[in-house]
Design an enzyme around this catalytic site. Structure first.
Site, PDB file in Angstrom:
ATOM      1  N   ASP A 117       1.046  -1.118   0.058  1.00 57.20           N
ATOM      2  CA  ASP A 117       0.083   0.129  -0.099  1.00 57.20           C
ATOM      3  C   ASP A 117       0.992   1.492   0.126  1.00 57.20           C
ATOM      4  O   ASP A 117       2.274   1.212  -0.071  1.00 57.20           O
ATOM      5  CB  ASP A 117      -1.038  -0.090   1.292  1.00 57.20           C
ATOM      6  CG  ASP A 117      -0.186   0.104   2.630  1.00 57.20           C
ATOM      7  OD1 ASP A 117       0.972   0.381   2.435  1.00 57.20           O
ATOM      8  OD2 ASP A 117      -0.862   0.395   3.595  1.00 57.20           O
ATOM      9  N   ASP A 127       1.211   4.705   2.313  1.00 51.72           N
ATOM     10  CA  ASP A 127       0.978   5.421   3.689  1.00 51.72           C
ATOM     11  C   ASP A 127       1.431   6.958   3.674  1.00 51.72           C
ATOM     12  O   ASP A 127       2.484   7.158   3.662  1.00 51.72           O
ATOM     13  CB  ASP A 127       1.882   4.714   4.748  1.00 51.72           C
ATOM     14  CG  ASP A 127       1.683   3.146   4.830  1.00 51.72           C
ATOM     15  OD1 ASP A 127       0.325   2.806   5.134  1.00 51.72           O
ATOM     16  OD2 ASP A 127       2.588   2.269   4.324  1.00 51.72           O
ATOM     17  N   ASP A 146      -3.373   4.338   2.662  1.00 54.14           N
ATOM     18  CA  ASP A 146      -3.812   4.503   4.183  1.00 54.14           C
ATOM     19  C   ASP A 146      -3.382   5.898   4.396  1.00 54.14           C
ATOM     20  O   ASP A 146      -2.326   6.444   4.208  1.00 54.14           O
ATOM     21  CB  ASP A 146      -2.755   3.782   5.205  1.00 54.14           C
ATOM     22  CG  ASP A 146      -3.091   2.362   5.093  1.00 54.14           C
ATOM     23  OD1 ASP A 146      -4.319   1.929   4.797  1.00 54.14           O
ATOM     24  OD2 ASP A 146      -2.443   1.559   5.799  1.00 54.14           O
TER      25      ASP A 146
HETATM   26  P1  GTP Z   1       4.126  -2.527   2.911  1.00 55.79           P
HETATM   27  O1  GTP Z   1       2.923  -1.399   3.091  1.00 55.79           O
HETATM   28  O2  GTP Z   1       3.966  -4.010   3.092  1.00 55.79           O
HETATM   29  O3  GTP Z   1       5.158  -2.151   2.062  1.00 55.79           O
HETATM   30  O4  GTP Z   1       4.772  -2.269   4.463  1.00 55.79           O
HETATM   31  P2  GTP Z   1       4.759  -1.225   5.598  1.00 55.79           P
HETATM   32  O5  GTP Z   1       5.978  -1.440   6.292  1.00 55.79           O
HETATM   33  O6  GTP Z   1       4.354   0.072   4.727  1.00 55.79           O
HETATM   34  O7  GTP Z   1       3.584  -1.677   6.391  1.00 55.79           O
HETATM   35  P3  GTP Z   1       2.041  -1.143   6.705  1.00 55.79           P
HETATM   36  O8  GTP Z   1       1.567   0.007   5.516  1.00 55.79           O
HETATM   37  O9  GTP Z   1       1.346  -2.153   7.120  1.00 55.79           O
HETATM   38  O10 GTP Z   1       2.156  -0.185   8.035  1.00 55.79           O
HETATM   39  C1  GTP Z   1       3.241   0.835   8.052  1.00 55.79           C
HETATM   40  C2  GTP Z   1       3.202   1.272   9.272  1.00 55.79           C
HETATM   41  O11 GTP Z   1       1.931   1.731  10.036  1.00 55.79           O
HETATM   42  C3  GTP Z   1       3.886   0.456  10.229  1.00 55.79           C
HETATM   43  O12 GTP Z   1       4.910   1.120  11.180  1.00 55.79           O
HETATM   44  C4  GTP Z   1       2.718   0.027  11.298  1.00 55.79           C
HETATM   45  O13 GTP Z   1       3.185  -0.566  12.454  1.00 55.79           O
HETATM   46  C5  GTP Z   1       1.737   1.208  11.217  1.00 55.79           C
HETATM   47  N1  GTP Z   1       0.490   0.839  11.477  1.00 55.79           N
HETATM   48  C6  GTP Z   1      -0.208  -0.014  10.731  1.00 55.79           C
HETATM   49  N2  GTP Z   1      -1.305  -0.189  11.199  1.00 55.79           N
HETATM   50  C7  GTP Z   1      -1.626   0.476  12.231  1.00 55.79           C
HETATM   51  C8  GTP Z   1      -2.640   1.061  13.033  1.00 55.79           C
HETATM   52  O14 GTP Z   1      -3.649   0.502  13.185  1.00 55.79           O
HETATM   53  N3  GTP Z   1      -2.223   1.590  14.150  1.00 55.79           N
HETATM   54  C9  GTP Z   1      -0.920   2.168  14.266  1.00 55.79           C
HETATM   55  N4  GTP Z   1      -0.886   3.140  15.317  1.00 55.79           N
HETATM   56  N5  GTP Z   1      -0.027   2.213  13.449  1.00 55.79           N
HETATM   57  C10 GTP Z   1      -0.345   0.983  12.406  1.00 55.79           C
HETATM   58 MN    MN Z   2       2.565   0.360   3.501  1.00 54.04          MN
HETATM   59 MN    MN Z   3      -0.110   0.677   5.778  1.00 53.00          MN
END
Ligand code: GTP
Ligand code: MN
Ligand code: MN
Length: 360
Positions: A204, A206, A284
Site C-alpha cells: 500500500d 501510507d 492509508d
Molecule cells: P508495506 O505496506 O507492505 O510495504 O509495508 P509497511 O511497512 O508500509 O506496512 P504497513 O503499511 O502495514 O504499515 C506501516 C506502518 O503503519 C507500520 O509501522 C505499522 O506499525 C503502522 N500501522 C499499521 N496499522 C496501524 C494501526 O492500526 N495503528 C497504528 N498506530 N499504526 C499502524
Molecule cells: Mn505500507
Molecule cells: Mn499501511
C-alpha cells in the site's frame, strides 16, 4: 568443511530498535522461512509464536554476512529453540520441512487467499474456512454477506495483490497533496510506511497529514475523503474505505485514519500491456495534530517489528510508554514533548536510526 576458527561470529543487540537494519539482507533464505512461519502463526491468531518468529527473522536480517554454519549463531539473542531448528534445516537441506508443509497445507493456502481480500482479517477467513470456503470462487458462490470494503476488495483482488511501485506511490502522493491543498491550505503531507524506509515496492502507500497550526487538522479527514469522492469523473478517484469517517476509529488509535482504495490512472506503457487504463491501489491516510506529528511519523514509518521493539524498549528498559501520539515517562509522571524523531530516540536513550535502517 569449514573449521570453527574460519567462521565469522556476530555480535548483535537484542532489541531491533538498537540495530541498523537496511534492505540489504544477506540471509533471505533464512528470513523468508522464518517470516512465512511468523505469518502462518499470525493467520492462526498465535501472536506469541508470531512475534518469536518475527524477532528471529529480524535478527537474521541484521547480520552483516551470510550465515553458513550453526556455530556462527552461538550466543545470539532472539533465536528460540524452534527458530534454530528451522534455520538448521535450511542450512543443512536448503529448505525447511516445516515451511514446505505449511506452504502446501490447505488451511494456510486458504487463509492467504481470503485475507488477501481488503477488509478480511484472520477471524473472518477462519469462519469462512470452517464453512468450507477455501478460495474466491467458493466465496463468490457462497452467499456470504460482504461489507462494502470487502466487496470492493474482492472486485479489485488482483490489482490489490499486485505490488505498488515507488512511481505509483509518488503519483498517489500528488493526488493526496492536491486533495489536502484544496480543502485546507497550508496542510502538509508526509510519506510514511515502507516507502519512507526506502522500499521499492509496497502492499500500500501510507501518508500522514497535518497542519502547522494546532487544531486546524480537526475534521480534515472527512473533507479530504469528500474531495476525493467528488473526483469520480476525473482520471483518478477514490473507490472505497474501511475504518473511515463513517465508522469512528477504535480506542486503540485516536487518529483520524482511513484505510482506502484509490483508482490510479496508469502510465502509457502499462496501459498497452494490460488493456486497462487504471488500477486499484491501497492507500492509508492518517491525520495528526502538529503537536503529535513526530510521534505519528515515527509510529507510522515502521517496520511493524521495529515499532513493536521501540515500545518494548520504552516500557522494559526506560519505564516509559510510547505510542503514535506521545511518550510518557512513568518515573517523572509526565509527557515528553518532541518535534522530531531524533528527539524521541534521545529521550529513549537510543542512538538515532534513520528510516532506511528501520527495515527490521
Ligand atoms: P508495506 O505496506 O507492505 O510495504 O509495508 P509497511 O511497512 O508500509 O506496512 P504497513 O503499511 O502495514 O504499515 C506501516 C506502518 O503503519 C507500520 O509501522 C505499522 O506499525 C503502522 N500501522 C499499521 N496499522 C496501524 C494501526 O492500526 N495503528 C497504528 N498506530 N499504526 C499502524
Ligand atoms: Mn505500507
Ligand atoms: Mn499501511
Amino acid at each position: 568443511q569449514i573449521s570453527e576458527a574460519e567462521v565469522a561470529l556476530f555480535s548483535v543487540s537484542s532489541y531491533a530498535c538498537q540495530r541498523r537494519t537496511t534492505l540489504d539482507n544477506h540471509n533471505s533464505n533464512l528470513t523468508d522461512a522464518l517470516s512465512l512461519l511468523a505469518e502462518n502463526a499470525e493467520l492462526n491468531n498465535e501472536d506469541g509464536r508470531g512475534v518469536a518468529f518475527r524477532r528471529a527473522a529480524a535478527l537474521m536480517k541484521a547480520l552483516p554476512t551470510q550465515v553458513i554454519s550453526m556455530s556462527q549463531l552461538r550466543g545470539l539473542p532472539c533465536l528460540g529453540e524452534h527458530s534454530l531448528r528451522v534455520i538448521k534445516d535450511v542450512l543443512e537441506n536448503g529448505v525447511s520441512s516445516e515451511v514446505e508443509s505449511t506452504k502446501q497445507s490447505k488451511r494456510y493456502k486458504a487463509l492467504k487467499i481470503l485475507t488477501g481480500i481488503f477488509g478480511v482479517g484472520a477471524k473472518t477467513a477462519d469462519r469462512w474456512i470452517r464453512e468450507g470456503i477455501y478460495n474466491l470462487e467458493q466465496l463468490r458462490h457462497s452467499g456470504q454477506t460482504l461489507n462494502r470494503a470487502q466487496k470492493s476488495g474482492l472486485e479489485h483482488y488482483d490489482d490489490l495483490n499486485e505490488p505498488v511501485t515507488k512511481a505509483e506511490a509518488d503519483a498517489i502522493g500528488e493526488i493526496v497533496q492536491k486533495a489536502v491543498d484544496s480543502v485546507l491550505t497550508g496542510s502538509q503531507v508526509a510519506l510514511t510506511g515502507g516507502f519512507r524506509r526506502g522500499k521499492l515496492t509496497g502492499h500500500d502507500v501510507d501518508f500522514l497529514i497535518t497542519h502547522p497550526e494546532e487544531g486546524k487538522e480537526v475534521g480534515l479527514m472527512p473533507k479530504v475523503v469528500a474531495w476525493l469522492e467528488s473526483q469520480k469523473t476525473t482520471r483518478n478517484s477514490y473507490l472505497e474505505s474501511k475504518d473511515g469517517p463513517a465508522r469512528p476509529a477504535s480506542n486503540m488509535d485516536r487518529f483520524e485514519r482511513c484505510f482506502s482504495i484509490f483508482k490510479l490512472t496508469k502510465g502509457k506503457e502499462q496501459e498497452t500491456a494490460s488493456h486497462k487504463i487504471w488500477r486499484a491501489v491501497r492507500v492509508d491516510l492518517v491525520v495528526s495534530p502538529i503537536s503529535q506529528f513526530a510521534f505519528a511519523v515515527l509510529g507510522w514509518t515502521g517496520s511493524k517489528l521495529f515499532e513493536r521493539e521501540l515500545r518494548r524498549w520504552a516500557g522494559h528498559e526506560k519505564n516509559m510508554s510510547l505510542s503514535s501520539h506521545a511518550l510518557f515517562d512513568n518515573t517523572q509522571n509526565k509527557y515528553l514533548r518532541a518535534t522530531s524523531e531524533e528527539e524521541i530516540f534521545a529521550y529513549l536513550g537510543l542512538e538515532y536510526i534513520p528510516p532506511s535502517e528501520r527495515n527490521a
